[in-house]
Design a protein around this motif. Sequence first.
Motif, PDB file in Angstrom:
ATOM      1  N   THR A  75      -5.545   2.906   3.287  1.00  0.00           N
ATOM      2  CA  THR A  75      -4.542   2.864   2.227  1.00  0.00           C
ATOM      3  C   THR A  75      -5.274   2.754   0.894  1.00  0.00           C
ATOM      4  O   THR A  75      -6.511   2.749   0.864  1.00  0.00           O
ATOM      5  N   ASP A  76      -4.545   2.643  -0.197  1.00  0.00           N
ATOM      6  CA  ASP A  76      -5.214   2.532  -1.495  1.00  0.00           C
ATOM      7  C   ASP A  76      -5.923   1.196  -1.686  1.00  0.00           C
ATOM      8  O   ASP A  76      -6.790   1.073  -2.527  1.00  0.00           O
ATOM      9  N   LYS A  77      -5.597   0.185  -0.882  1.00  0.00           N
ATOM     10  CA  LYS A  77      -6.210  -1.134  -1.029  1.00  0.00           C
ATOM     11  C   LYS A  77      -7.011  -1.599   0.179  1.00  0.00           C
ATOM     12  O   LYS A  77      -7.797  -2.534   0.061  1.00  0.00           O
ATOM     13  N   ASN A 133     -12.900   2.471  -1.781  1.00  0.00           N
ATOM     14  CA  ASN A 133     -13.750   3.390  -2.558  1.00  0.00           C
ATOM     15  C   ASN A 133     -15.049   2.753  -3.023  1.00  0.00           C
ATOM     16  O   ASN A 133     -15.775   3.346  -3.803  1.00  0.00           O
ATOM     17  N   ALA A 136       0.837  -1.198   0.000  1.00  0.00           N
ATOM     18  CA  ALA A 136       0.000   0.000   0.000  1.00  0.00           C
ATOM     19  C   ALA A 136       0.870   1.246   0.000  1.00  0.00           C
ATOM     20  O   ALA A 136       1.796   1.365   0.775  1.00  0.00           O
ATOM     21  N   SER A 137       0.550   2.167  -0.899  1.00  0.00           N
ATOM     22  CA  SER A 137       1.373   3.371  -0.971  1.00  0.00           C
ATOM     23  C   SER A 137       0.542   4.641  -0.889  1.00  0.00           C
ATOM     24  O   SER A 137       0.861   5.535  -0.137  1.00  0.00           O
ATOM     25  N   ALA A 138      -0.506   4.759  -1.671  1.00  0.00           N
ATOM     26  CA  ALA A 138      -1.300   5.983  -1.700  1.00  0.00           C
ATOM     27  C   ALA A 138      -2.407   5.935  -0.649  1.00  0.00           C
ATOM     28  O   ALA A 138      -2.842   4.874  -0.252  1.00  0.00           O
ATOM     29  N   GLN A 139      -2.845   7.085  -0.235  1.00  0.00           N
ATOM     30  CA  GLN A 139      -3.946   7.189   0.713  1.00  0.00           C
ATOM     31  C   GLN A 139      -5.258   7.391  -0.046  1.00  0.00           C
ATOM     32  O   GLN A 139      -5.289   8.002  -1.102  1.00  0.00           O
ATOM     33  N   THR A 140      -6.336   6.886   0.489  1.00  0.00           N
ATOM     34  CA  THR A 140      -7.662   7.017  -0.080  1.00  0.00           C
ATOM     35  C   THR A 140      -8.527   7.777   0.907  1.00  0.00           C
ATOM     36  O   THR A 140      -8.389   7.614   2.105  1.00  0.00           O
TER      37      THR A 140
END
Length: 166
Positions: free
Chosen positions: A49-51, A89, A15-19
């Motif tokens: 996280t993005d996932k 999301n 996981a890298s990006a934030q959601t």
Amino acid sequence: MKYVIAYFLLTTVYASAQTKIDATHTVFGEALGPGIIGSLNYDKILFVTDKSVYSARVGIATRYYEVYTNKKAFEYDFPLMLNRWNNPNKKNHFETGIGAFMYWGFNGDSLRTTRGVFWGLNCFVGYRFQKPEGGWMVRVGWSPFYDIKEHWLIWYWIGGGIGYTF
């Protein structure tokens, strides 16, 4: 405890990006599950996280039952859990969780019953419906638990809940 930390570290390696999730608080009632018969719970999203979504949950349950012949008593249960669910999301999620439950009441059988605070372990694997913007939340799944003092496992336990996310 080290297994709990390893679980969350391993699931966030990629996981890298934030959601962004607007609604991070959930209050829900649950039938069966870690609260044994039923419980009232609060779930707070810790980080996203993005996932995956990671949350902590605390609950309270009480029941009045017969301890032994002509002796009835209240027992109070406090399920505590760390949860992880996918698809931040979207509204449909696969949820897993691990935790503990503390109960205050009687433990043992009719020959050796003691009153006190007792601990158990639990987990959850199931489905969760929750929109990122909030609203109604529904969850249902498999929720086995293990009593540490008496060393018994109920592996076939299920549970489900309904609540509101804001």
